[in-house]
Scaffold this motif. Structure first.
Motif, mmCIF file in Angstrom:
data_model
loop_
_atom_site.group_PDB
_atom_site.id
_atom_site.type_symbol
_atom_site.label_atom_id
_atom_site.label_comp_id
_atom_site.label_asym_id
_atom_site.label_seq_id
_atom_site.Cartn_x
_atom_site.Cartn_y
_atom_site.Cartn_z
ATOM 1 N N LEU A 425 4.409 -0.152 -3.359
ATOM 2 C CA LEU A 425 3.234 0.325 -2.614
ATOM 3 C C LEU A 425 2.823 -0.630 -1.500
ATOM 4 O O LEU A 425 1.770 -0.472 -0.911
ATOM 5 C CB LEU A 425 2.034 0.546 -3.548
ATOM 6 N N GLY A 426 3.650 -1.641 -1.225
ATOM 7 C CA GLY A 426 3.248 -2.651 -0.236
ATOM 8 C C GLY A 426 2.161 -3.562 -0.784
ATOM 9 O O GLY A 426 1.641 -4.405 -0.064
ATOM 10 N N LEU A 427 1.836 -3.396 -2.066
ATOM 11 C CA LEU A 427 0.699 -4.102 -2.656
ATOM 12 C C LEU A 427 1.115 -5.151 -3.666
ATOM 13 O O LEU A 427 0.386 -6.105 -3.913
ATOM 14 C CB LEU A 427 -0.186 -3.086 -3.402
ATOM 15 N N THR A 428 2.268 -4.938 -4.287
ATOM 16 C CA THR A 428 2.675 -5.809 -5.390
ATOM 17 C C THR A 428 4.177 -6.024 -5.313
ATOM 18 O O THR A 428 4.895 -5.273 -4.638
ATOM 19 C CB THR A 428 2.352 -5.152 -6.753
ATOM 20 N N VAL A 429 4.657 -7.042 -6.028
ATOM 21 C CA VAL A 429 6.085 -7.368 -6.008
ATOM 22 C C VAL A 429 6.545 -7.583 -7.444
ATOM 23 O O VAL A 429 5.918 -8.367 -8.181
ATOM 24 C CB VAL A 429 6.348 -8.656 -5.188
ATOM 25 N N ALA A 430 7.624 -6.895 -7.842
ATOM 26 C CA ALA A 430 8.146 -7.074 -9.198
ATOM 27 C C ALA A 430 8.539 -8.541 -9.387
ATOM 28 O O ALA A 430 9.148 -9.153 -8.513
ATOM 29 C CB ALA A 430 9.360 -6.164 -9.412
ATOM 30 N N GLY A 442 5.608 -2.399 3.536
ATOM 31 C CA GLY A 442 5.712 -1.261 2.623
ATOM 32 C C GLY A 442 4.401 -0.515 2.513
ATOM 33 O O GLY A 442 4.304 0.476 1.792
ATOM 34 N N SER A 443 3.369 -0.959 3.243
ATOM 35 C CA SER A 443 2.107 -0.206 3.323
ATOM 36 C C SER A 443 1.921 0.225 4.771
ATOM 37 O O SER A 443 2.568 -0.313 5.664
ATOM 38 C CB SER A 443 0.947 -1.095 2.881
ATOM 39 N N PRO A 444 1.000 1.177 5.045
ATOM 40 C CA PRO A 444 0.874 1.688 6.423
ATOM 41 C C PRO A 444 0.400 0.624 7.413
ATOM 42 O O PRO A 444 0.759 0.646 8.575
ATOM 43 C CB PRO A 444 -0.183 2.787 6.308
ATOM 44 N N SER A 445 -0.402 -0.284 6.975
ATOM 45 C CA SER A 445 -0.889 -1.448 7.714
ATOM 46 C C SER A 445 -0.826 -1.298 9.225
ATOM 47 O O SER A 445 -1.615 -0.582 9.820
ATOM 48 C CB SER A 445 -0.144 -2.701 7.252
ATOM 49 N N VAL A 446 0.140 -1.959 9.853
ATOM 50 C CA VAL A 446 0.150 -2.070 11.319
ATOM 51 C C VAL A 446 0.397 -0.741 12.029
ATOM 52 O O VAL A 446 0.237 -0.662 13.243
ATOM 53 C CB VAL A 446 1.207 -3.094 11.771
#
Ligand code: N01
Length: 878
Positions: A425-430, A442-446
């Motif tokens: 989700l652009g929020l977390t990393v395994a 990986g999130s919409p961000s920019v």
């Protein structure tokens, strides 16, 4: 998970204990602190700068402003805050935005939880304590359960990458690290390297001050006027009338700005209409308007995009007087929007000034910086000051370059991301429990209004921390499977956008040696938000939660398996809450289908469309012929429409036939056949075969190339196409060069797993298929090969291209037919389309992710017809 902030002295150093540590005090860090404090967490922010502001603290270069209108580029979490602050301009200046962030920090008393002038120098997950330990450049280390990186996407300036900077005797400035006292260029000879958003904003103002300005440009960027000034009434009025509605619309939009997107395609508009739309967007001075309001195919289709790009190039030429300079400033190497376009205020006009020169680095690259200035392959430009507007190590720079982050098992994030960032989700990393990224890769961000995305991220993260606390969990970590699924979903979204076609900081291409790939999520803010919410609603899908005393929960899986546009279409259909088609009766279902088809985009133009009548097995049948715009004669494809032998006609499959015609450069004859229940089996296959014969007999009159025909069909039409090939083999012709079977029905006698895997939810349901079968033929007839071609003799059939869709009840019988054809010695190719549903390929211009599949179908038809890659027919056939 709620502790008071505490510091303790260990044998080696002082450690501050908190629930949550936050890096950064920009938009994201400030809102995080506010929410965390409200939720009762002890939080500490660490900020390298001496004050709040993040990117707006550092980027103080002349002309720095936002490029999303300030009405939208604001916090929205507190209506009282919105009422308390008035922006003075449409695009606020950096000092005003910095003042705003200072105002927010004061209003919520946030500074007391921020340690300024403090960098994190290392972050390590401690397995034993289940906490992160952050070492810092100043003050005590920080021990925290959760570590939130709110460090920004564009906060790590890129090194100059040009030899000799240290030798330069004059002043060197970097836009992203501009001196607080400002710079006076009066009387100076100045060089600016870089023409991205920073350069384009700074250049006009530096040119007004400097004795001489030389702009060193490597790649021209698309830019158009900002038309800055007071906030436009058409934006302020809806906001004032319905603040909550306006903000909700922004949150559910694609870019975080509540603007309607164009729905008409470029080919539906005349040149004059397109120009009118362009002029309107040009006058609006709004990035999102220009990127979304011209025509529906401007962002994802090269042809549609080229029309917009041409008009923008025309604009450059209209302003810049010197044709050579104008040409050098005109972008040709990337589609409009694939690289961040810029808003300009006097940028192009600056090149009409006598004290400004442009050096085109594509023609004369910089060789070195010397004590006196800049040496290119053709000349030396002596200057007193050099401004590097060369951009950032974007998205991952602030995470990777700033300090080592070591997660579970001692694995460092730069090793894990060696081939590009991997996130869920652009929020977390395994492998990195309790590490959260705000607007991470990986999130919409920019690609969105950052203010909207930041609030959504912060809310999602803080709400999860609250949920965890309530449920007694203390750690949360993405699973590898969820992360891999997200990576695939990102790739599916990226395939739809043109961002992949440009060398930009979106793709890592601006930093030598950086892994390449589109980093932001291109699927849009609204869809992204619903996906994040889905994760929660589906039991924290893809997360492993654990707590003290062995408490744990893991609902593993992938959150999005459908292609992004398929997900959207199915979501819209679900919202309509339609009655099942099978409950409508045949006539009702036909009317419903006609209504549904009326709402879809019309097919694209082809050379000619002719309606006619042919001889079926028991009387006349309608056909529609699609002729390419190229000179004939063309090979002929006989096409059978879908609709479960009950529904459909040439109109229902019209966009698909046009697409096949355009892509294959062949005549497509879409032939009708009698429908059930009025005409049950064997009317349909007998008509199908009779139509084939008729077309073969009239091929020359239809403008077809002499020689074998091709057949194609979708769904029940795929069934008729397959059967027709068997009948043609057994009944002495006509000759068929190849068969294209798209999601075909091949076996009415047994149910394979895809029937139950995809029984509901994907439009073609198991129950609808049962209804079709019952109307079409009796169970006793279903083992007839004219109903179930899989049960027929398969040797000696024409080569086949068989397409199946992952989320289709018919998937497995399509695959079974392809395998059986192969086993019988028939040359066969398969396309098993992932994430697609039964109607994906025929929903032309709706399901854009199916374009690649349709391209492959056209290529297969060309191979069957003996047309080589250049489009030439084999000599003998010409
Ligand atoms: O950076 P950039 P930026 N030799 O990477 C050139 C946001 N922003 O700071 O394209 C010579 O876009 C490089 O050339 P090339 C906004 O999202 C927003 O301007 O790599 N040239 C390019 O021309 C923006 O997109 C605002 O060939 C070199 C330029 O330097 C993002 O920040 C304002 C070079 C860099 O452009 C980044 O913008 C400012 C070299 N070695 C920024 N290396 C607003 O309006 C790089 N270049 C809100």
């Amino acid at each position: 998970m709620s502790e008071v902030k505490a510091s303790e002295t260990t044998s080696s150093s002082t450690v501050q204990h908190v629930d949550i540590a936050v890096v950064g005090a920009g938009f994201a860090g400030l809102y995080l602190l506010h929410r965390l404090r409200q939720a009762g967490f002890a939080a500490q922010a660490l900020e390298a700068a001496d004050d709040v502001g993040g990117t707006w603290y550092w980027n103080r270069y002349p002309g720095a402003r936002c490029d999303i209108q300030t009405t939208d580029y604001s916090f929205t979490f507190d209506p009282a805050l919105e009422a308390a602050w008035q922006w003075s301009e449409k695009y606020a200046t950096q000092p005003e935005i910095l003042r705003y962030l200072g105002f927010v920090a004061d209003r919520y008393d946030l500074r007391r939880d921020i340690r300024f002038g403090t960098r994190v120098t290392a972050a390590r997950w401690n397995e034993a304590t289940q906490r992160w330990l952050l070492t810092t450049s100043a003050g005590p280390s920080v021990s925290c359960r959760c570590y939130v990186m709110a460090s920004g996407c564009l906060s790590e300036p890129k090194p100059p990458e040009i030899d000799g900077v240290a030798d330069f005797a004059g002043d060197v400035y970097v836009t992203g690290r501009w001196p607080h006292a400002g710079v006076d260029f009066t009387g100076k000879r100045v060089a600016v390297i870089g023409t991205g958003s920073s350069g384009i904003q700074a250049i006009p103002l530096i040119a007004q001050q400097a004795a001489h300005l030389t702009v060193f440009q490597r790649t021209p960027n698309f830019a158009f006027p900002a038309h800055n000034g007071p906030q436009p009434a058409e934006r302020v009025a809806p906001l004032a009338q319905d603040l909550a509605g306006y903000r909700t619309q922004a949150r559910m939009s694609l870019a975080g700005v509540p603007l309607e997107r164009a729905t008409e395609f470029s080919w539906q508009l005349s040149d004059a209409e397109r120009r009118q739309r362009f002029e309107r967007a040009l006058a609006a001075g709004d990035l999102v308007a220009m990127l979304t309001q011209l025509w529906a195919d401007q962002g994802g289709d090269l042809d549609g995009n080229a029309l917009a790009s041409d008009l923008l190039r025309e604009y450059v030429r209209s302003v810049v007087k010197d044709p050579t300079t104008a040409e050098a400033l005109t972008p040709h190497d990337h589609p409009f929007g694939s690289k961040r376009p810029c808003l300009e205020t006097g940028y192009y006009a600056t090149f009409n000034r006598p004290n400004v020169d442009l050096v085109n680095l594509r023609q004369e690259p910089i060789e070195a910086i010397t004590a006196a200035g800049i040496r290119t392959s053709r000349r030396t430009v002596d200057v007193d000051a050099i401004v590097f507007a060369t951009g950032f190590d974007a998205m991952t720079g602030a995470i990777l370059a700033v300090h080592p982050i070591t997660g579970r098992g001692g694995r460092s994030i730069d090793t894990v991301w060696a081939n590009g960032p991997q996130t869920y989700l652009g929020l977390t990393v395994a492998g990195f429990p309790n590490l959260f990224l705000i607007t991470g890769p990986g999130s919409p961000s920019v690609l969105s209004n950052m203010a909207v995305s930041i609030e959504q991220h912060v809310d999602w993260v803080v709400d999860r921390l609250i949920d965890m606390r309530a449920a007694g969990f203390s750690t949360m970590e993405a699973t590898e499977a969820a992360q891999a699924g997200w990576t695939r979903h990102l790739a599916d979204c990226t395939a739809l956008s043109l961002h992949r076609l440009a060398n930009t900081w979106y793709t890592g291409a601006n930093v030598p040696g950086k892994a390449r790939g589109v980093m932001p999520y291109t699927g849009g803010v609204g869809p992204y938000r619903t996906i994040c919410d889905d994760v929660v609603n589906r039991g924290m899908l893809g997360f492993r939660l654990s707590g003290p005393n062995g408490a744990g929960q893991c609902n593993d899986g992938e959150i999005v398996r459908l292609q992004p546009d398929v997900r959207m279409v199915l979501g819209m259909l679900a919202e309509l809450n339609l009655p099942p088609i099978e409950s409508m009766g045949a006539a009702g279902a036909r009317g419903f289908l006609a209504q549904l088809n009326a709402t879809r985009p019309p097919g694209r133009p082809v050379g000619e469309v002719v309606d006619g009548t042919l001889d079926g097995a028991a009387g006349p049948l309608a056909y529609r012929l699609y002729r390419p715009a190229t000179p004939g004669p063309h090979p002929i494809v006989v096409y059978y429409h879908g609709g479960g032998w009950v529904l459909g006609d040439a109109q229902s499959d019209d966009p698909f036939c046009r697409d096949l015609c355009r892509r294959s450069n062949m005549i497509v004859v879409s032939v009708d056949y009698r429908h059930a229940p009025e005409h049950r089996f064997p009317a349909a296959p007998e008509d199908g075969y009779a139509a084939l014969r008729w077309v073969a007999d009239h091929a020359a009159a239809l403008g077809g190339r002499p020689g074998p025909l091709l057949v194609a069909g979708w769904s029940a039409g795929g069934n008729i196409a397959a059967v027709t090939c068997q009948l043609a083999r057994d009944r002495g012709g006509p000759a068929i060069a190849g068969q294209l079977l798209v999601c075909p029905v091949t076996d009415g006698t047994s149910e394979r797993p895809s029937y139950s895997d995809n029984a509901t939810g994907y439009f073609l349901t198991r129950s609808l298929m049962y209804w079709f079968w019952d109307l079409y033929c009796a169970p006793a007839d279903r083992s007839d090969p004219r109903v179930s071609p899989l049960l027929g003799r398969l040797d000696g059939l024409p080569p086949a291209f068989v397409v199946t869709a992952e989320f289709d009840p018919l998937r497995d019988e399509g695959i079974a037919y392809a395998e059986a054809l192969g086993a019988a010695g028939v040359p066969v190719e398969q396309l098993q389309a992932h994430g697609q549903f039964h109607s994906s390929f025929t929903m032309v211009d709706v399901i854009a992710t199916a374009v690649g599949g349709r391209e492959k179908m056209a290529q297969a038809l060309q191979r069957f017809a003996g047309i080589d890659e250049s489009g030439a027919l084999p000599r003998a056939a010409e």
